[in-house]
Structures are given as structure tokens and as C-alpha cells.
Design a protein around this motif. Structure first.
Motif, PDB file in Angstrom:
ATOM      1  N   ILE A   1      -8.072 139.113 -24.019  1.00  0.00           N
ATOM      2  CA  ILE A   1      -8.719 140.387 -24.352  1.00  0.00           C
ATOM      3  C   ILE A   1      -7.875 141.174 -25.346  1.00  0.00           C
ATOM      4  CG2 ILE A   1      -9.433 142.638 -23.436  1.00  0.00           C
ATOM      5  CD1 ILE A   1     -10.128 141.156 -20.808  1.00  0.00           C
ATOM      6  N   MET A   2      -6.579 141.184 -25.133  1.00  0.00           N
ATOM      7  CA  MET A   2      -5.685 141.986 -25.963  1.00  0.00           C
ATOM      8  C   MET A   2      -5.506 141.416 -27.366  1.00  0.00           C
ATOM      9  SD  MET A   2      -2.917 142.921 -22.970  1.00  0.00           S
ATOM     10  CE  MET A   2      -1.762 143.774 -24.032  1.00  0.00           C
ATOM     11  N   THR A   3      -5.649 140.108 -27.512  1.00  0.00           N
ATOM     12  CA  THR A   3      -5.364 139.478 -28.811  1.00  0.00           C
ATOM     13  C   THR A   3      -6.609 139.027 -29.575  1.00  0.00           C
ATOM     14  OG1 THR A   3      -5.067 137.318 -27.732  1.00  0.00           O
ATOM     15  CG2 THR A   3      -3.097 138.674 -28.054  1.00  0.00           C
ATOM     16  N   ALA A   4      -7.726 138.875 -28.905  1.00  0.00           N
ATOM     17  CA  ALA A   4      -8.929 138.339 -29.553  1.00  0.00           C
ATOM     18  C   ALA A   4      -9.509 139.330 -30.556  1.00  0.00           C
ATOM     19  CB  ALA A   4      -9.987 137.998 -28.502  1.00  0.00           C
ATOM     20  N   LYS A   5     -10.128 138.781 -31.604  1.00  0.00           N
ATOM     21  CA  LYS A   5     -10.862 139.612 -32.543  1.00  0.00           C
ATOM     22  C   LYS A   5     -12.083 140.192 -31.834  1.00  0.00           C
ATOM     23  CE  LYS A   5      -9.396 137.133 -36.691  1.00  0.00           C
ATOM     24  NZ  LYS A   5      -9.819 136.397 -37.913  1.00  0.00           N
ATOM     25  N   LEU A   6     -12.543 141.350 -32.296  1.00  0.00           N
ATOM     26  CA  LEU A   6     -13.635 142.041 -31.625  1.00  0.00           C
ATOM     27  C   LEU A   6     -14.886 141.181 -31.509  1.00  0.00           C
ATOM     28  CD1 LEU A   6     -13.313 145.644 -33.119  1.00  0.00           C
ATOM     29  CD2 LEU A   6     -12.438 144.774 -30.952  1.00  0.00           C
ATOM     30  N   ALA A   7     -15.157 140.367 -32.532  1.00  0.00           N
ATOM     31  CA  ALA A   7     -16.352 139.528 -32.520  1.00  0.00           C
ATOM     32  C   ALA A   7     -16.305 138.454 -31.428  1.00  0.00           C
ATOM     33  CB  ALA A   7     -16.541 138.874 -33.883  1.00  0.00           C
TER      34      ALA A   7
ATOM     35  N   GLU B   1     -10.770 155.182 -37.074  1.00  0.00           N
ATOM     36  CA  GLU B   1     -11.291 154.714 -35.794  1.00  0.00           C
ATOM     37  C   GLU B   1     -12.305 153.588 -35.988  1.00  0.00           C
ATOM     38  OE1 GLU B   1      -9.841 155.644 -33.281  1.00  0.00           O
ATOM     39  OE2 GLU B   1      -9.146 157.703 -33.488  1.00  0.00           O
ATOM     40  N   THR B   2     -12.147 152.839 -37.073  1.00  0.00           N
ATOM     41  CA  THR B   2     -13.083 151.754 -37.365  1.00  0.00           C
ATOM     42  C   THR B   2     -13.136 150.737 -36.236  1.00  0.00           C
ATOM     43  OG1 THR B   2     -12.617 151.994 -39.727  1.00  0.00           O
ATOM     44  CG2 THR B   2     -13.706 149.974 -39.036  1.00  0.00           C
ATOM     45  N   GLU B   3     -11.979 150.341 -35.728  1.00  0.00           N
ATOM     46  CA  GLU B   3     -11.928 149.353 -34.648  1.00  0.00           C
ATOM     47  C   GLU B   3     -12.573 149.892 -33.380  1.00  0.00           C
ATOM     48  OE1 GLU B   3     -10.156 145.906 -34.770  1.00  0.00           O
ATOM     49  OE2 GLU B   3     -11.243 146.552 -36.550  1.00  0.00           O
ATOM     50  N   MET B   4     -12.352 151.170 -33.081  1.00  0.00           N
ATOM     51  CA  MET B   4     -12.950 151.754 -31.885  1.00  0.00           C
ATOM     52  C   MET B   4     -14.465 151.834 -32.009  1.00  0.00           C
ATOM     53  SD  MET B   4     -11.069 152.342 -29.291  1.00  0.00           S
ATOM     54  CE  MET B   4     -12.273 153.362 -28.447  1.00  0.00           C
TER      55      MET B   4
ATOM     56  N   GLU C   1     -12.025 148.654 -21.437  1.00  0.00           N
ATOM     57  CA  GLU C   1     -10.873 149.493 -21.114  1.00  0.00           C
ATOM     58  C   GLU C   1      -9.583 148.896 -21.666  1.00  0.00           C
ATOM     59  OE1 GLU C   1     -12.288 151.576 -16.894  1.00  0.00           O
ATOM     60  OE2 GLU C   1     -11.310 149.618 -16.866  1.00  0.00           O
ATOM     61  N   LEU C   2      -9.371 147.608 -21.408  1.00  0.00           N
ATOM     62  CA  LEU C   2      -8.114 146.985 -21.829  1.00  0.00           C
ATOM     63  C   LEU C   2      -8.029 146.888 -23.353  1.00  0.00           C
ATOM     64  CD1 LEU C   2      -5.462 145.745 -21.012  1.00  0.00           C
ATOM     65  CD2 LEU C   2      -6.610 143.552 -20.676  1.00  0.00           C
ATOM     66  N   LYS C   3      -9.148 146.607 -24.014  1.00  0.00           N
ATOM     67  CA  LYS C   3      -9.119 146.525 -25.478  1.00  0.00           C
ATOM     68  C   LYS C   3      -8.905 147.904 -26.096  1.00  0.00           C
ATOM     69  CE  LYS C   3      -9.300 143.775 -29.061  1.00  0.00           C
ATOM     70  NZ  LYS C   3      -8.320 142.670 -29.213  1.00  0.00           N
ATOM     71  N   THR C   4      -9.476 148.935 -25.495  1.00  0.00           N
ATOM     72  CA  THR C   4      -9.245 150.296 -25.983  1.00  0.00           C
ATOM     73  C   THR C   4      -7.777 150.664 -25.861  1.00  0.00           C
ATOM     74  OG1 THR C   4     -11.480 151.041 -25.411  1.00  0.00           O
ATOM     75  CG2 THR C   4      -9.809 152.739 -25.656  1.00  0.00           C
ATOM     76  N   LEU C   5      -7.170 150.347 -24.744  1.00  0.00           N
ATOM     77  CA  LEU C   5      -5.741 150.608 -24.554  1.00  0.00           C
ATOM     78  C   LEU C   5      -4.922 149.847 -25.600  1.00  0.00           C
ATOM     79  CD1 LEU C   5      -5.601 150.324 -20.660  1.00  0.00           C
ATOM     80  CD2 LEU C   5      -5.303 152.417 -21.995  1.00  0.00           C
TER      81      LEU C   5
ATOM     82  N   LEU D   1     -16.917 149.895 -29.496  1.00  0.00           N
ATOM     83  CA  LEU D   1     -17.923 150.620 -28.720  1.00  0.00           C
ATOM     84  C   LEU D   1     -19.308 150.033 -28.953  1.00  0.00           C
ATOM     85  CD1 LEU D   1     -18.640 152.947 -26.847  1.00  0.00           C
ATOM     86  CD2 LEU D   1     -18.742 154.454 -28.854  1.00  0.00           C
ATOM     87  N   TYR D   2     -19.633 149.743 -30.202  1.00  0.00           N
ATOM     88  CA  TYR D   2     -20.954 149.189 -30.519  1.00  0.00           C
ATOM     89  C   TYR D   2     -21.145 147.828 -29.848  1.00  0.00           C
ATOM     90  CZ  TYR D   2     -25.062 147.803 -33.206  1.00  0.00           C
ATOM     91  OH  TYR D   2     -26.326 147.403 -33.572  1.00  0.00           O
ATOM     92  N   GLN D   3     -20.159 146.956 -29.962  1.00  0.00           N
ATOM     93  CA  GLN D   3     -20.292 145.624 -29.371  1.00  0.00           C
ATOM     94  C   GLN D   3     -20.326 145.692 -27.847  1.00  0.00           C
ATOM     95  OE1 GLN D   3     -17.925 142.435 -30.849  1.00  0.00           O
ATOM     96  NE2 GLN D   3     -17.992 143.117 -32.968  1.00  0.00           N
ATOM     97  N   THR D   4     -19.600 146.653 -27.288  1.00  0.00           N
ATOM     98  CA  THR D   4     -19.590 146.809 -25.832  1.00  0.00           C
ATOM     99  C   THR D   4     -20.956 147.231 -25.318  1.00  0.00           C
ATOM    100  OG1 THR D   4     -17.233 147.378 -25.837  1.00  0.00           O
ATOM    101  CG2 THR D   4     -18.508 148.037 -23.914  1.00  0.00           C
ATOM    102  N   LEU D   5     -21.605 148.150 -26.013  1.00  0.00           N
ATOM    103  CA  LEU D   5     -22.944 148.574 -25.603  1.00  0.00           C
ATOM    104  C   LEU D   5     -23.949 147.442 -25.761  1.00  0.00           C
ATOM    105  CD1 LEU D   5     -23.063 152.215 -27.048  1.00  0.00           C
ATOM    106  CD2 LEU D   5     -22.530 151.481 -24.712  1.00  0.00           C
TER     107      LEU D   5
END
Length: 260
Positions: free
Chosen positions: A210-216, A110-113, A139-143, A117-121
Motif C-alpha cells: 500500500i505504501m509503495t504502490a502507484k495509485l493506479a 495536492e495532486t496525489e491526494m 488511510e495508510l496511503k494518505t499517511l 480520493l477519486y480512485q478510493t471513491l
């Protein structure tokens, strides 16, 4: 024999156990979602008093027994205290924690999750971002991370990637203008069209990004009010059909939002 393990993670929720203990759910980088017990964590002088509250992020040294984890030591890097000072943001935060709790599993990567979560907060604490947009992105990135996102990259009938202006949460896909016009010419197909919402090209691009971008790179943009409204509608409609779960924190959040 048990062993001590050091894990990086965040407290998703905490429950009182007995007179002084807590049972916490952690989202960890090393072992996904796990449950651990913090002995004496509710005592006023406990070293675990604040460290075992929701949102606490850092390193947790856990003793791994045969079937349970016990908190031995904690080094917190971020308590996200600014969320506690913002009533509205705090409710969003609790919803995001519950959303992660629903999707994440034990002994799963669950590294990505955890990163999401950290970046979202962090974004939730920033006045630069709309809480509603942060929610849509999360929501969309989690899905997406969990392989459950809708198809917004091509028309489901002809495969074209242009003129995608019609989204259906019920069928989880898009139609192009040409195919919608073809359907309108056949009266027997008209009953299906009301499930499609017409959206701007900018809204489709936002979902794709949102679906394709890197988390950063997720929390680096803003959208117009109209795009945000369409984005909310698309995601809510999709989740209504594909997430069979009632989030307690979401009910509270929406009640608060309706009062604002």
C-alpha cells in the motif's frame, strides 16, 4: 483586478450561507484545498444545485477576488451518485472526504491526494472491494503521501528486513522475531512488549505494498479476513497515537458499522 480560473477538483463539503448561497470546500489539482462561494446554489432552479454537493468532481470555473473565490461555471464529470444509493458506502465516503479535508492545505500540491480520493471513491462504488479494506488502503496511503506513515520495512533495533512479525502503533515501527526474543530474556524490557501486536507476514507485505504502490495499482487486490483484521488493528492503533483529531463522520460510520 480579479480573474477567472478553471480548476479540476472535488467538493469536500458544503455549508449553507444566508438564504440561498453555499460555501464549499474544494480539493483542486491546481491550488490544493480552497474555499469558494456559490451564489444562489440552494435555489431549486440553480445550475449549481447538484454541482456543489459533496463528492461532485469536475471542472470549476472560479472568479478569484482579492480574498475569495466565487463559482462562475461548473462542468461535473462524476457525481458519485451510486454512493447515495448505498447507505453504508455513503458514510465511508463522507469520512474519506473529511480525512482529505483534514490533511490537505491551500496552495499546496495536492495532486496525489485528489487522485487517491477519486480512485478510493470509485473503489467504494464497486462491489468487488470490501469497504473495510478500502478504508485501510485509503488511510495508510494518505499517511504515506503526507509523510506520516509508520516504518514497516525493517526492524527498528537491528535493521533486518526478514521475520518482521511485531508491530507497535505507539512506537510506529516493527521488530523482528530475533529482537523480540532478545527482549523477552530481559525482565526489565517486558513492560514494553505489550505495545507490540504480532502480525502475519502477509499483513506486513500488504502494508508495504500500500505504501509503495502507484495509485493506479492500489485497488487491485484482496486479503484474507485475518489479514484484514490485523491491518485494521495496526492502522487504528497507529492513528490513535499520531492523529490528534476527532473525525465527526468517523464516529457516525463506526456507529453504523456496529449496527450491521
Amino acid at each position: 483586478m480579479g480573474q477567472n480560473l478553471v480548476m479540476t477538483g472535488m467538493v469536500l463539503n458544503a455549508m449553507p450561507i444566508g438564504d440561498y448561497d453555499k460555501r464549499i470546500t474544494l480539493l483542486t489539482r491546481e491550488r490544493g484545498k480552497i474555499t469558494a462561494f456559490a451564489r444562489g446554489a440552494r435555489k431549486p432552479n440553480s445550475q449549481f444545485l447538484a454541482a456543489t454537493n459533496p463528492f461532485s468532481f469536475g471542472e470549476f470555473e472560479l472568479f478569484e477576488g482579492r480574498s475569495t473565490y466565487t463559482v462562475a461555471k461548473v462542468s461535473i464529470q462524476n457525481y458519485f451518485r451510486e454512493l447515495a444509493a448505498d447507505f453504508n458506502a455513503a458514510y465511508y465516503g463522507f469520512y474519506f472526504l473529511e480525512f482529505a479535508d483534514y490533511y490537505c492545505q491551500e496552495n499546496n500540491d495536492e495532486t496525489e491526494m485528489l487522485k487517491l480520493l477519486y480512485q478510493t471513491l470509485r473503489a467504494l462504488e464497486s462491489p468487488a472491494f470490501s469497504n473495510r479494506l478500502v478504508r485501510c488502503i485509503y488511510e495508510l496511503k494518505t499517511l504515506t503521501i503526507n509523510g506520516e506513515a509508520p516504518n514497516v520495512f525493517g526492524c527498528t533495533k537491528c535493521g533486518k528486513k526478514e521475520a518482521l512479525h511485531w508491530f507497535s502503533g505507539k512506537t510506529a515501527h516493527m521488530l523482528c522475531d530475533h529482537c523480540v526474543n532478545e527482549l523477552k530474556r530481559k525482565p526489565e524490557n517486558m513492560s514494553a512488549l505489550p505495545t507490540y501486536q504480532k502480525v502475519q507476514e502477509s499483513t506486513v507485505y500488504t502494508m508495504q505494498y500500500i505504501m509503495t504502490a502507484k495509485l493506479a495499482k492500489l485497488y487491485t487486490f484482496s486479503v484474507s479476513d485475518q489479514v484484514l483484521w490485523e491491518l485494521q488493528q495496526c492502522i487504528r492503533e497507529y492513528m490513535k497515537y499520531y492523529i490528534n483529531h476527532s473525525f465527526k463522520s468517523l464516529k457516525i460510520l463506526e456507529e453504523v458499522e456496529n449496527m450491521i
